[in-house]
Design a protein around this motif. Structure first.
Motif, PDB file in Angstrom:
ATOM      1  N   GLU A 136      16.077 -34.548  65.110  1.00  0.00           N
ATOM      2  CA  GLU A 136      14.673 -34.267  64.905  1.00  0.00           C
ATOM      3  C   GLU A 136      13.896 -34.248  66.220  1.00  0.00           C
ATOM      4  OE1 GLU A 136      11.273 -34.005  62.145  1.00  0.00           O
ATOM      5  OE2 GLU A 136      13.307 -33.270  62.369  1.00  0.00           O
ATOM      6  N   GLU A 137      14.208 -35.204  67.074  1.00  0.00           N
ATOM      7  CA  GLU A 137      13.423 -35.300  68.293  1.00  0.00           C
ATOM      8  C   GLU A 137      13.986 -34.458  69.415  1.00  0.00           C
ATOM      9  OE1 GLU A 137      12.861 -39.364  69.243  1.00  0.00           O
ATOM     10  OE2 GLU A 137      11.424 -39.642  67.613  1.00  0.00           O
ATOM     11  N   GLY A 138      15.142 -33.848  69.163  1.00  0.00           N
ATOM     12  CA  GLY A 138      15.779 -33.025  70.174  1.00  0.00           C
ATOM     13  C   GLY A 138      14.870 -31.925  70.665  1.00  0.00           C
ATOM     14  N   ARG A 139      13.892 -31.551  69.846  1.00  0.00           N
ATOM     15  CA  ARG A 139      12.990 -30.480  70.261  1.00  0.00           C
ATOM     16  C   ARG A 139      12.124 -30.917  71.434  1.00  0.00           C
ATOM     17  NH1 ARG A 139      11.025 -30.230  64.548  1.00  0.00           N
ATOM     18  NH2 ARG A 139      12.910 -29.641  63.474  1.00  0.00           N
ATOM     19  N   GLN A 140      11.735 -32.167  71.393  1.00  0.00           N
ATOM     20  CA  GLN A 140      10.846 -32.601  72.465  1.00  0.00           C
ATOM     21  C   GLN A 140      11.620 -33.219  73.620  1.00  0.00           C
ATOM     22  OE1 GLN A 140       9.017 -35.629  70.253  1.00  0.00           O
ATOM     23  NE2 GLN A 140       8.774 -34.295  68.514  1.00  0.00           N
ATOM     24  N   THR A 141      12.776 -33.753  73.329  1.00  0.00           N
ATOM     25  CA  THR A 141      13.485 -34.474  74.365  1.00  0.00           C
ATOM     26  C   THR A 141      14.900 -33.956  74.443  1.00  0.00           C
ATOM     27  OG1 THR A 141      14.484 -36.100  72.953  1.00  0.00           O
ATOM     28  CG2 THR A 141      12.232 -36.542  73.651  1.00  0.00           C
ATOM     29  N   ASP A 142      15.627 -34.474  75.396  1.00  0.00           N
ATOM     30  CA  ASP A 142      17.029 -34.138  75.480  1.00  0.00           C
ATOM     31  C   ASP A 142      17.835 -34.988  74.506  1.00  0.00           C
ATOM     32  OD1 ASP A 142      16.619 -33.751  79.006  1.00  0.00           O
ATOM     33  OD2 ASP A 142      16.535 -32.255  77.414  1.00  0.00           O
ATOM     34  N   GLY A 143      17.123 -35.762  73.727  1.00  0.00           N
ATOM     35  CA  GLY A 143      17.779 -36.520  72.680  1.00  0.00           C
ATOM     36  C   GLY A 143      18.615 -37.658  73.200  1.00  0.00           C
ATOM     37  N   GLY A 144      18.148 -38.347  74.222  1.00  0.00           N
ATOM     38  CA  GLY A 144      18.925 -39.449  74.764  1.00  0.00           C
ATOM     39  C   GLY A 144      18.850 -40.673  73.877  1.00  0.00           C
ATOM     40  N   GLU A 145      19.856 -41.519  74.000  1.00  0.00           N
ATOM     41  CA  GLU A 145      19.807 -42.820  73.358  1.00  0.00           C
ATOM     42  C   GLU A 145      18.673 -43.617  74.000  1.00  0.00           C
ATOM     43  OE1 GLU A 145      22.210 -44.579  71.213  1.00  0.00           O
ATOM     44  OE2 GLU A 145      22.470 -42.501  70.615  1.00  0.00           O
ATOM     45  N   PRO A 146      18.043 -44.506  73.259  1.00  0.00           N
ATOM     46  CA  PRO A 146      16.992 -45.312  73.882  1.00  0.00           C
ATOM     47  C   PRO A 146      17.570 -46.124  75.047  1.00  0.00           C
ATOM     48  CG  PRO A 146      16.983 -45.591  71.516  1.00  0.00           C
ATOM     49  CD  PRO A 146      18.204 -44.804  71.854  1.00  0.00           C
ATOM     50  N   ILE A 147      16.809 -46.217  76.117  1.00  0.00           N
ATOM     51  CA  ILE A 147      17.245 -47.034  77.242  1.00  0.00           C
ATOM     52  C   ILE A 147      16.181 -48.082  77.537  1.00  0.00           C
ATOM     53  CG2 ILE A 147      18.609 -45.221  78.330  1.00  0.00           C
ATOM     54  CD1 ILE A 147      16.211 -44.995  80.365  1.00  0.00           C
ATOM     55  N   LEU A 148      16.578 -49.063  78.286  1.00  0.00           N
ATOM     56  CA  LEU A 148      15.625 -50.085  78.714  1.00  0.00           C
ATOM     57  C   LEU A 148      15.346 -49.894  80.197  1.00  0.00           C
ATOM     58  CD1 LEU A 148      17.045 -53.267  76.956  1.00  0.00           C
ATOM     59  CD2 LEU A 148      14.923 -52.088  76.413  1.00  0.00           C
ATOM     60  N   VAL A 149      14.090 -49.984  80.565  1.00  0.00           N
ATOM     61  CA  VAL A 149      13.710 -49.910  81.972  1.00  0.00           C
ATOM     62  C   VAL A 149      13.018 -51.214  82.306  1.00  0.00           C
ATOM     63  CG1 VAL A 149      12.429 -48.636  83.713  1.00  0.00           C
ATOM     64  CG2 VAL A 149      13.312 -47.435  81.704  1.00  0.00           C
ATOM     65  N   ARG A 150      13.519 -51.863  83.323  1.00  0.00           N
ATOM     66  CA  ARG A 150      12.896 -53.123  83.689  1.00  0.00           C
ATOM     67  C   ARG A 150      12.262 -52.990  85.066  1.00  0.00           C
ATOM     68  NH1 ARG A 150      14.788 -59.359  83.760  1.00  0.00           N
ATOM     69  NH2 ARG A 150      13.350 -59.903  85.396  1.00  0.00           N
ATOM     70  N   CYS A 171       5.491 -44.552  82.347  1.00  0.00           N
ATOM     71  CA  CYS A 171       6.750 -44.475  81.613  1.00  0.00           C
ATOM     72  C   CYS A 171       6.709 -43.416  80.515  1.00  0.00           C
ATOM     73  CB  CYS A 171       7.114 -45.836  81.011  1.00  0.00           C
ATOM     74  SG  CYS A 171       7.798 -46.960  82.228  1.00  0.00           S
ATOM     75  N   SER A 172       5.509 -43.153  80.008  1.00  0.00           N
ATOM     76  CA  SER A 172       5.453 -42.145  78.945  1.00  0.00           C
ATOM     77  C   SER A 172       5.673 -40.741  79.518  1.00  0.00           C
ATOM     78  CB  SER A 172       4.137 -42.247  78.164  1.00  0.00           C
ATOM     79  OG  SER A 172       3.064 -42.096  79.042  1.00  0.00           O
ATOM     80  N   ASP A 173       5.635 -40.616  80.846  1.00  0.00           N
ATOM     81  CA  ASP A 173       6.043 -39.344  81.458  1.00  0.00           C
ATOM     82  C   ASP A 173       7.555 -39.188  81.449  1.00  0.00           C
ATOM     83  OD1 ASP A 173       3.434 -38.826  82.028  1.00  0.00           O
ATOM     84  OD2 ASP A 173       3.556 -39.324  84.170  1.00  0.00           O
ATOM     85  N   PHE A 174       8.261 -40.314  81.327  1.00  0.00           N
ATOM     86  CA  PHE A 174       9.724 -40.270  81.391  1.00  0.00           C
ATOM     87  C   PHE A 174      10.372 -40.003  80.032  1.00  0.00           C
ATOM     88  CE2 PHE A 174       9.083 -43.877  84.677  1.00  0.00           C
ATOM     89  CZ  PHE A 174       8.588 -42.963  85.598  1.00  0.00           C
ATOM     90  N   GLY A 175       9.596 -40.159  78.983  1.00  0.00           N
ATOM     91  CA  GLY A 175      10.158 -39.992  77.652  1.00  0.00           C
ATOM     92  C   GLY A 175       9.232 -40.644  76.649  1.00  0.00           C
ATOM     93  N   ILE A 176       9.791 -40.893  75.448  1.00  0.00           N
ATOM     94  CA  ILE A 176       8.957 -41.500  74.417  1.00  0.00           C
ATOM     95  C   ILE A 176       9.097 -43.015  74.484  1.00  0.00           C
ATOM     96  CG2 ILE A 176       8.568 -41.696  71.932  1.00  0.00           C
ATOM     97  CD1 ILE A 176       9.752 -38.835  71.753  1.00  0.00           C
ATOM     98  N   VAL A 177       7.994 -43.676  74.749  1.00  0.00           N
ATOM     99  CA  VAL A 177       8.036 -45.131  74.833  1.00  0.00           C
ATOM    100  C   VAL A 177       8.095 -45.706  73.423  1.00  0.00           C
ATOM    101  CG1 VAL A 177       6.784 -47.204  75.515  1.00  0.00           C
ATOM    102  CG2 VAL A 177       6.827 -45.220  77.025  1.00  0.00           C
ATOM    103  N   LEU A 196       7.850 -56.020  83.537  1.00  0.00           N
ATOM    104  CA  LEU A 196       7.627 -55.091  82.434  1.00  0.00           C
ATOM    105  C   LEU A 196       8.987 -54.575  81.981  1.00  0.00           C
ATOM    106  CD1 LEU A 196       5.611 -53.402  80.709  1.00  0.00           C
ATOM    107  CD2 LEU A 196       5.726 -51.662  82.483  1.00  0.00           C
ATOM    108  N   LEU A 197       9.219 -54.644  80.681  1.00  0.00           N
ATOM    109  CA  LEU A 197      10.454 -54.108  80.114  1.00  0.00           C
ATOM    110  C   LEU A 197      10.031 -53.049  79.110  1.00  0.00           C
ATOM    111  CD1 LEU A 197      13.549 -54.564  80.093  1.00  0.00           C
ATOM    112  CD2 LEU A 197      13.206 -56.078  78.154  1.00  0.00           C
ATOM    113  N   VAL A 198      10.541 -51.845  79.305  1.00  0.00           N
ATOM    114  CA  VAL A 198      10.124 -50.743  78.441  1.00  0.00           C
ATOM    115  C   VAL A 198      11.349 -50.154  77.766  1.00  0.00           C
ATOM    116  CG1 VAL A 198       8.958 -48.511  78.356  1.00  0.00           C
ATOM    117  CG2 VAL A 198       8.253 -50.210  80.029  1.00  0.00           C
TER     118      VAL A 198
END
Lengths: 617, 121
Positions: A136-150, A171-177, A196-198
């Motif tokens: 479903e979200e592949g349209r907006q994103t490359d459909g990556g698995e959720p990741i954590l950014v610290r 971070c919202s520029d990098f994908g869907i938070v 900050l952990l996103v």
């Protein structure tokens, strides 16, 4: 509205609805066109939605609303298919996670990703993973698995909260938070500590994200921790601090308390008038009342095994599906009641046993039956997990036992198959030749054994090659108040939990035979070894007597006769944990105070004898 | 890569300092304003790549001006300047759409880092 006041009520009731939902879904799995079940499921989702919305648990309400919509479609169509059941189960899992969030006082997690999953009947070319809706979200994103950014700020940054806010927005520029710690609200209220952990579903590679974040000189460190896998399997049911008690039971308790007050006046009067018969009568009534009260209070702590069984059904369902096996689960005795503290301790061991059954039991078979049974036997509850799978080959256990030095060459030849099976509970013993994802790391049954014995129970294993394996747990009804057998050894009184006692008998010296060094007694057409409690406890030797009082018990799957000085009798006692340093006394699992004020220790025969065995080696 | 910038601050001293920092680094300072109202008017005409906006100003404050500028152009890049003690104002400004912030007193390399970062993306 004072939400706090209603929170516990909400939690208890929502837990019941959630449990009902899982149960119905599992039933629907075998009967996908049962209209009544679909209707019932719809109503459960509807109830949760209403309750959550009232309590302003928005995420829960949104998710329940979505499930309700999906079920409405199913209801109109008159059926649910397997994919939908899995998706709905994932939804229920998520609701349970939210329930957990609420009960822990955390902020509810986001249900956004679930809401993006396809609704029933929406076409999809490939099966949709219910939790991660990449498609479903592949349209907006490359459909990556959720990741954590610290992101760790340098200590010198003067104003952390605004900096973190800028970074979170970045971070919202990098994908869907999906979520962040601290949350947006916490940042806005300045509840931050320079980190900050996103969690986000990225559009960019971690390298690109790193490059972007490195432009901030205030950022000292950027890392991408691996997200921990959240599996629904084996998660504990929610431990809730409050209990639902039927008003009937409460009324009963109040009546009993009333009677106690009456008795008190009666006794006071009798005492004043020095009227012994009345005193005697009053004490008699008092003991009857106390016994009744005790029984009623225990009842309040009792819960049925239903919730546990339904969780285990879910484990079997998920495991069978993931290993492409067809396994039918038969349950019996879910209404059996047991102390809630014991039920909580049973979750892990039983989950483990059920996994073993699916994995080992059906190693060579693709289909079969697992039966989960519970029944009462006087003061004990028995819970059994049995499969009709391949069984355990005693020869394999003989070989391993010999290899690991658990048995001597002579013992290997003479040991009975039944005794052999009990060896599976030895630490590190595993008959699985290969380690699978589910079980077989050899850390299984010894953990089960330790847990069960910790609550005063026994583990009994039986197996017939080609026919299946059954593991039975013998459990006490309650942890705090148990029946014990009082015995005496060298003028010291001690107690043995009745669950550990097979029989208390007196034998005459004529029934005792000597086999080498070991004394044996003829017990029910079987020779069992005799051990002296005095000797085990290093007490002085006793004098010879006409008959020997004997406690027949089972240790490590073998029957033994424990010689004591005197059998005093059975009694119900309130067991208390020993305070340090007394909790270090080996072979002693607690203490209790008898009516005459004497302190009596509770013997833990298992650890006492195991310790002795180790000492011998 | 340096672009065009509008400097907004009610203190002449601050404006002068910022203008010097930007000019020396090769930025084109297209204007300066001493309150929000002036800033919005200049933005409307010039559409600079960047606006540095003081938060507390007479006539029209920085946050109000920020909102007005974002009305004109939703992608406007506005960086707020504020004193250390005004944390909540900075948070409000970022929530309202400011891209980044500079804390006074500032050093030239900090200002340029923020400016380049905001315009660079």
């Amino acid at each position: 509205m004072d939400k706090e006041k209603y929170r516990n009520m909400y939690l208890v009731e929502a837990a019941e609805h959630l449990q009902a939902m899982s149960e119905i879904l599992l039933r629907l799995d075998s009967e996908p066109q049962n209209h009544q079940e679909i209707d019932a499921l719809f109503r459960e989702a509807h109830s949760i939605k209403g309750m959550a919305a009232t309590m302003e648990y928005e995420e829960t309400a949104r998710l329940a609303h979505r499930l309700e919509d999906d079920l409405d479609l199913c209801r109109k169509r008159g059926s649910v298919d397997t994919t939908e059941i899995d998706q709905l189960l994932a939804g229920v899992d998520l609701l349970e996670a939210l329930h957990d969030d609420i009960s822990q006082g955390r902020e509810e997690r986001s249900v956004e990703s679930y809401l993006h999953t396809l609704a029933p009947g929406e076409c999809s070319d490939s099966p949709v993973s219910p939790v991660q809706p990449e498609k479903e979200e592949g349209r907006q994103t490359d459909g990556g698995e959720p990741i954590l950014v610290r992101i760790d700020l340098a200590e010198t940054v003067p104003v952390a909260a605004p900096r973190l806010l800028v970074l979170l927005k970045k971070c919202s520029d990098f994908g869907i938070v999906l979520k962040s710690w601290p949350s947006l609200d916490q940042i806005l209220t300045d509840k931050v500590d320079g980190r900050l952990l996103v969690q986000l579903r990225p559009r960019l590679t971690t390298q690109d994200i790193h490059v972007q974040l490195a432009k901030y000189s205030e950022v000292e460190e950027i890392s991408f921790p691996r997200p921990t896998v959240n599996s629904s399997l084996g998660e504990r049911p929610h431990k809730s601090a409050s209990v639902r008690v039927s008003t009937g039971r409460l009324d009963h308790l109040i009546n009993l308390t009333g009677e106690l007050i009456t008795i008190r006046y009666q006794l006071e009067n009798a005492l004043k008038q020095q009227h012994l018969p009345d005193l005697d009568d009053g004490v008699g009534q008092l003991s009857r009342l106390v016994k009744n009260l005790h029984h009623q209070v225990l009842q309040v702590r009792m819960v049925s095994l239903r919730a546990l069984f339904s969780r285990l059904s879910r484990v079997v369902h998920d495991l069978a599906r993931s290993s492409a096996k067809t396994i039918e689960l038969q349950t019996d005795g879910a209404d059996i009641e047991i102390d809630r503290a014991i039920v909580e301790e049973l979750v892990d061991p039983l989950t483990h046993m059920v996994r073993n059954a699916v994995d080992h039991g059906f190693r060579d078979k693709k289909e079969g039956i697992i039966s989960l049974k519970a029944w009462r036997d006087r003061d004990q509850v028995l819970v059994q997990v049995a499969d009709d799978g391949s069984g355990i080959d005693p020869q394999v256990i003989r070989r391993i036992a010999r290899e690991r030095g658990l048995l001597s060459a002579a013992q290997v030849k003479t040991v009975r198959d039944y005794d052999l099976y009990q060896l599976i509970c030895q630490p590190g013993f595993s008959t699985a030749d290969t380690v699978t994802g589910i079980s077989g790391r050899g850390v299984g049954m010894d953990v089960v054994k330790t847990a069960i014995e910790g609550i005063g129970g026994l583990v009994l294993i039986d197996s017939t090659p080609g026919e299946g394996t059954s593991i039975t747990l013998k459990l006490p009804l309650s942890l705090a108040i148990i029946r014990v057998l009082l015995i005496e050894s060298a003028d010291v009184r001690m107690a043995i939990p009745i669950t550990r006692v097979i029989q208390a008998v007196e034998v005459s010296p004529a029934d005792i035979h000597s086999s080498g060094k070991q004394l044996m007694v003829d017990y029910q057409q079987d020779f069992i070894p005799l051990l002296s409690l005095r000797k085990i406890l290093k007490q002085p030797k006793g004098t010879k007597k006409e008959s020997l009082p004997l406690v027949v018990t089972e240790v490590m799957g073998r029957r033994i006769g424990l010689v004591v000085d005197r059998l005093i009798g059975q009694q119900e006692v309130f067991v208390q944990h020993l305070a340090p340093p007394f909790d270090q006394i080996p072979g002693c699992s607690g203490g209790t105070i008898l009516g005459d004020g004497q302190v009596v220790f509770l013997l833990d025969l298992q650890s006492l004898l195991e310790r002795r065995k180790k000492g011998e080696r | 890569m340096p672009g065009s910038v509008l400097v907004v601050d009610d203190a002449l001293f601050m404006r002068k300092m910022l203008i010097d920092i930007f000019s020396q680094a090769g930025w084109k300072v297209i204007g300066e304003a001493e309150n929000g109202e002036e800033a919005v008017a200049i933005y409307q005409q010039q559409h600079p790549d960047l606006v540095t906006m003081d938060i507390v100003m007479p006539v029209m404050g920085g946050i109000e001006a920020l909102k007005a500028i974002l009305q004109i152009e939703s992608q406007a890049r506005v960086v707020v300047c504020s004193a250390l003690g005004q944390k909540h104002l900075i948070l409000d400004a970022i929530t309202a759409g400011a891209r980044d912030f500079i804390v006074k007193p500032f050093q030239s390399d900090q200002v340029l880092e923020v400016a380049e970062r905001v315009v660079g993306c």
